[in-house]
Scaffold this motif. Sequence first.
Motif, mmCIF file in Angstrom:
data_model
loop_
_atom_site.group_PDB
_atom_site.id
_atom_site.type_symbol
_atom_site.label_atom_id
_atom_site.label_comp_id
_atom_site.label_asym_id
_atom_site.label_seq_id
_atom_site.Cartn_x
_atom_site.Cartn_y
_atom_site.Cartn_z
ATOM 1 N N ARG B 211 0.816 -1.202 0.000
ATOM 2 C CA ARG B 211 0.000 0.000 0.000
ATOM 3 C C ARG B 211 0.862 1.270 0.000
ATOM 4 N N SER B 236 1.493 -6.913 -2.274
ATOM 5 C CA SER B 236 0.688 -7.333 -1.130
ATOM 6 C C SER B 236 -0.771 -7.389 -1.577
ATOM 7 N N HIS B 274 0.764 -11.950 4.879
ATOM 8 C CA HIS B 274 1.782 -11.695 3.854
ATOM 9 C C HIS B 274 3.035 -12.525 4.159
HETATM 10 C C1 LIG Z 1 -7.998 -14.229 5.273
HETATM 11 C C2 LIG Z 1 -6.995 -13.180 4.894
HETATM 12 C C3 LIG Z 1 -6.062 -13.471 3.900
HETATM 13 C C4 LIG Z 1 -5.105 -12.518 3.518
HETATM 14 N N1 LIG Z 1 -4.177 -12.843 2.554
HETATM 15 C C5 LIG Z 1 -3.205 -11.955 2.252
HETATM 16 C C6 LIG Z 1 -2.203 -12.270 1.283
HETATM 17 O O1 LIG Z 1 -2.213 -13.345 0.671
HETATM 18 N N2 LIG Z 1 -1.233 -11.358 1.036
HETATM 19 C C7 LIG Z 1 -1.176 -10.156 1.670
HETATM 20 O O2 LIG Z 1 -0.255 -9.378 1.392
HETATM 21 N N3 LIG Z 1 -2.127 -9.818 2.569
HETATM 22 C C8 LIG Z 1 -3.135 -10.682 2.854
HETATM 23 N N4 LIG Z 1 -4.108 -10.300 3.746
HETATM 24 C C9 LIG Z 1 -4.175 -8.886 4.169
HETATM 25 C C10 LIG Z 1 -3.233 -8.519 5.304
HETATM 26 O O3 LIG Z 1 -3.869 -8.779 6.530
HETATM 27 C C11 LIG Z 1 -2.852 -7.021 5.235
HETATM 28 O O4 LIG Z 1 -4.025 -6.253 5.247
HETATM 29 C C12 LIG Z 1 -2.050 -6.643 3.973
HETATM 30 O O5 LIG Z 1 -0.975 -7.545 3.791
HETATM 31 C C13 LIG Z 1 -1.505 -5.230 4.122
HETATM 32 O O6 LIG Z 1 -0.861 -4.837 2.939
HETATM 33 P P1 LIG Z 1 0.275 -3.735 2.953
HETATM 34 O O7 LIG Z 1 1.388 -4.173 3.824
HETATM 35 O O8 LIG Z 1 0.596 -3.413 1.555
HETATM 36 O O9 LIG Z 1 -0.474 -2.459 3.526
HETATM 37 P P2 LIG Z 1 -0.346 -1.725 4.927
HETATM 38 O O10 LIG Z 1 -0.511 -2.680 6.042
HETATM 39 O O11 LIG Z 1 -1.234 -0.553 4.864
HETATM 40 O O12 LIG Z 1 1.172 -1.269 4.964
HETATM 41 C C14 LIG Z 1 1.713 -0.271 4.160
HETATM 42 C C15 LIG Z 1 3.121 -0.005 4.682
HETATM 43 O O13 LIG Z 1 3.778 0.906 3.830
HETATM 44 C C16 LIG Z 1 4.548 1.782 4.616
HETATM 45 N N5 LIG Z 1 4.741 2.996 3.821
HETATM 46 C C17 LIG Z 1 3.808 3.912 3.435
HETATM 47 N N6 LIG Z 1 4.370 4.850 2.657
HETATM 48 C C18 LIG Z 1 5.685 4.559 2.551
HETATM 49 C C19 LIG Z 1 6.787 5.163 1.893
HETATM 50 N N7 LIG Z 1 6.639 6.282 1.158
HETATM 51 N N8 LIG Z 1 8.006 4.594 2.011
HETATM 52 C C20 LIG Z 1 8.180 3.470 2.750
HETATM 53 N N9 LIG Z 1 7.169 2.841 3.383
HETATM 54 C C21 LIG Z 1 5.931 3.382 3.293
HETATM 55 C C22 LIG Z 1 3.761 1.970 5.876
HETATM 56 O O14 LIG Z 1 4.606 2.333 6.952
HETATM 57 C C23 LIG Z 1 3.156 0.590 6.078
HETATM 58 O O15 LIG Z 1 3.979 -0.220 6.901
HETATM 59 C C24 LIG Z 1 -5.084 -11.240 4.132
HETATM 60 C C25 LIG Z 1 -6.021 -10.947 5.133
HETATM 61 C C26 LIG Z 1 -6.964 -11.901 5.520
HETATM 62 C C27 LIG Z 1 -7.946 -11.560 6.586
#
Ligand SMILES: Cc1cc2nc3c(=O)[nH]c(=O)nc-3n(C[C@H](O)[C@H](O)[C@H](O)COP(=O)(O)OP(=O)(O)OC[C@H]3O[C@@H](n4cnc5c(N)ncnc54)[C@H](O)[C@@H]3O)c2cc1C
Lengths: 250, 322
Positions: B211, B236, B274
């Motif tokens: 994200r 992700s 993840h």
């Molecule tokens: C049943 C179930 C299955 C799931 N299966 C999966 C799966 O297969 N894969 C998966 O990925 N997730 C899965 N999820 C979702 C998981 O729980 C998380 O919601 C998801 O992984 C979060 O994605 P993210 O890390 O991209 O986003 P976020 O958690 O929002 O993290 C974004 C990160 O980016 C950082 N960031 C923001 N801007 C910058 C920048 N400019 N420079 C550096 N860092 C920055 C932030 O600090 C934050 O740590 C599942 C959830 C459930 C309930």
Amino acid sequence: MNIVVCVKNVPDSETRIKILSDGVSIDESMIKFDTNPHDEYALEAAAQLKEKLGGEVTAICLGDDNATSTIKRCLACGADNAIHLVAQNSRMADSLVVAQALANEIKNISFDIILCGKQSSDTDSHLVGGLVAQILNIPCISMVNEISVSDKKVAASRDVEGAKEILECSLPCLLTAEKGLNKPRYPSLRDIMKAKKKEIKRKEIMLNQGGIEILSMEYPPPRNEGKIVGEGPEAVSELIKLLKEEAKVL
Amino acid sequence: MDILVFAEQREGKLKKTAYEVVSVGRSLTDESNGKLTAVIVGYNIKNISKELGKFGASNILVADDERLDKFVPSAYSRVVSSIIKNKNPDVVLFPFSSMGKDLMPSVAARLGVSAASDCTKVEISDGEIICHRPVYSGKAVAKVSFSNKPAVISLRPNTFSITEKPVSPNITEVEIELSPNDFLTIIKEIVSAESKRPDLTEADIIVAGGRGIGGSEKFSILEELADLLGAAVGASRSAVDAGWRPQKDQVGQTGKTVSPDLYIACGISGAIQHIAGISSAKYIVAINNDTEAPIFKVADYGIVGDLFEVVPAIIGELKNVP
Ligand SMILES: Cc1cc2nc3c(=O)[nH]c(=O)nc-3n(C[C@H](O)[C@H](O)[C@H](O)COP(=O)(O)OP(=O)(O)OC[C@H]3O[C@@H](n4cnc5c(N)ncnc54)[C@H](O)[C@@H]3O)c2cc1C
Ligand SMILES: Cc1cc2nc3c(=O)[nH]c(=O)nc-3n(C[C@H](O)[C@H](O)[C@@H](O)COP(=O)(O)OP(=O)(O)OC[C@H]3O[C@@H](n4cnc5c(N)ncnc54)[C@H](O)[C@@H]3O)c2cc1C
């Protein structure tokens, strides 16, 4: 279009796993159970096909009493009927045994399509769908992300390594669902109330002898302690040096 | 122990998993004084089958037929299961690739035996074959054994090492019996991916974004880094569900399980689902502007900072070095 959906009840993905002192099973008392994520896509696909083409959706689940909430949820999300197969120690039964039990029940139902998830999120075998199809001797298309049905035929697409494939088969058939096939619905209060009136057919069954023995369960070895190399772009030179000289992956 | 391995090819090219299953088969047969047989199925594949000899495949069975040019699951399963019935091996190895995921259940059902999927280690102990399988999203590892023969096993791709052990193989063409009943499913169309990047499950290096990337067009910075490294691009679930990347790029519990040498997570927080998909990566690098992000707990190396400053610096540094 009559559709059977196979639904597994699995530990919720956030659950902490605690291995019991017998070394082969986990402490289930603390676990929250939930519908297997891929089965939600299977059920939604069934509900959408029914809404388009008519017919009935039957959800079938082999599992213990923990599975009741999962089955009720299926009835609120598009299933008309549900069959709950109950057997001793069914969580340890291997995939072939599970598939035999499901196939044995499904063969009494008049169906056009069986939908499964592509895999379960707890034991991840990716086996039950293919096994059920072969046992019933019907065609199978796995990991589908698009389905179209016409003229007693199904065309479905899927992504494999380096390509997208479109496969076709005649009905009856079995499909296994990939994430992205659709957006599973949330049941409305009205759906939940209506589901309460639907019957869950509970059947005690005997399972066949399996061919897999679980010898032990262990926690995975911990990953090596990591380190923060530094902050911002200034840390990049050091990172590249570590990747080249320490990790030797560049 | 007699071991039979399924060596996957597509479009006349052996897959990396083919070398992996042959290497594992070779070491298990050497340990148990058995016989190794590699099976390869397709059309016009006699030439490529020889390459398996380099990794110790002493016996190679080739099922070569025009009707097997494309992977039709039911036909391949029919051919492979009749070879197994005929050869009666103790162990059968498949890759846990898309093709293996289709073939294994169908073959196991035809043989009436149970199977163990996605194994990360296979060993022989007291004359018995034992498989290690990560379960509960990698939170535990189960060891399983078989009471039926053959033991049908699939191996997690990119996890087992490939070992050269040249032999001059006996190559035999098998007779193929196929009926219209074996073509219940047909391939209508195959569209090759436009991207020249490796597949996530086969890549040595993966550059993944979450994200924190903030939009589909902003992934171009990760693509640039990936192409510099010959890497695949992963994402992700948040990035996929936002529509920034296609579903096939998703890594994690409901996406792909990957085992690269190096996984570079950019703007990914490191949710448990993840991590489930990357626990068999050899090295993990995290780039995140939040010191508290859980990804740093599993990363071997971390940089705290804005990915839009750090990633270009990596690209610059890599381009500078000859
Ligand atoms: C049943 C179930 C299955 C799931 N299966 C999966 C799966 O297969 N894969 C998966 O990925 N997730 C899965 N999820 C979702 C998981 O729980 C998380 O919601 C998801 O992984 C979060 O994605 P993210 O890390 O991209 O986003 P976020 O958690 O929002 O993290 C974004 C990160 O980016 C950082 N960031 C923001 N801007 C910058 C920048 N400019 N420079 C550096 N860092 C920055 C932030 O600090 C934050 O740590 C599942 C959830 C459930 C309930
Ligand atoms: C620690 C442990 C290790 C195990 N190892 C093995 C092993 O190596 N080999 C083996 O054969 N078995 C093994 N099992 C047993 C087996 O995984 C499960 O008992 C069985 O339910 C099948 O799960 P699966 O992961 O194979 O499902 P998958 O094949 O991944 O599931 C695919 C789909 O099949 C359907 N499905 C699966 N199970 C059910 C069900 N109970 N009711 C309704 N639909 C269902 C769902 O649609 C699901 O999405 C193991 C069990 C445990 C606890």
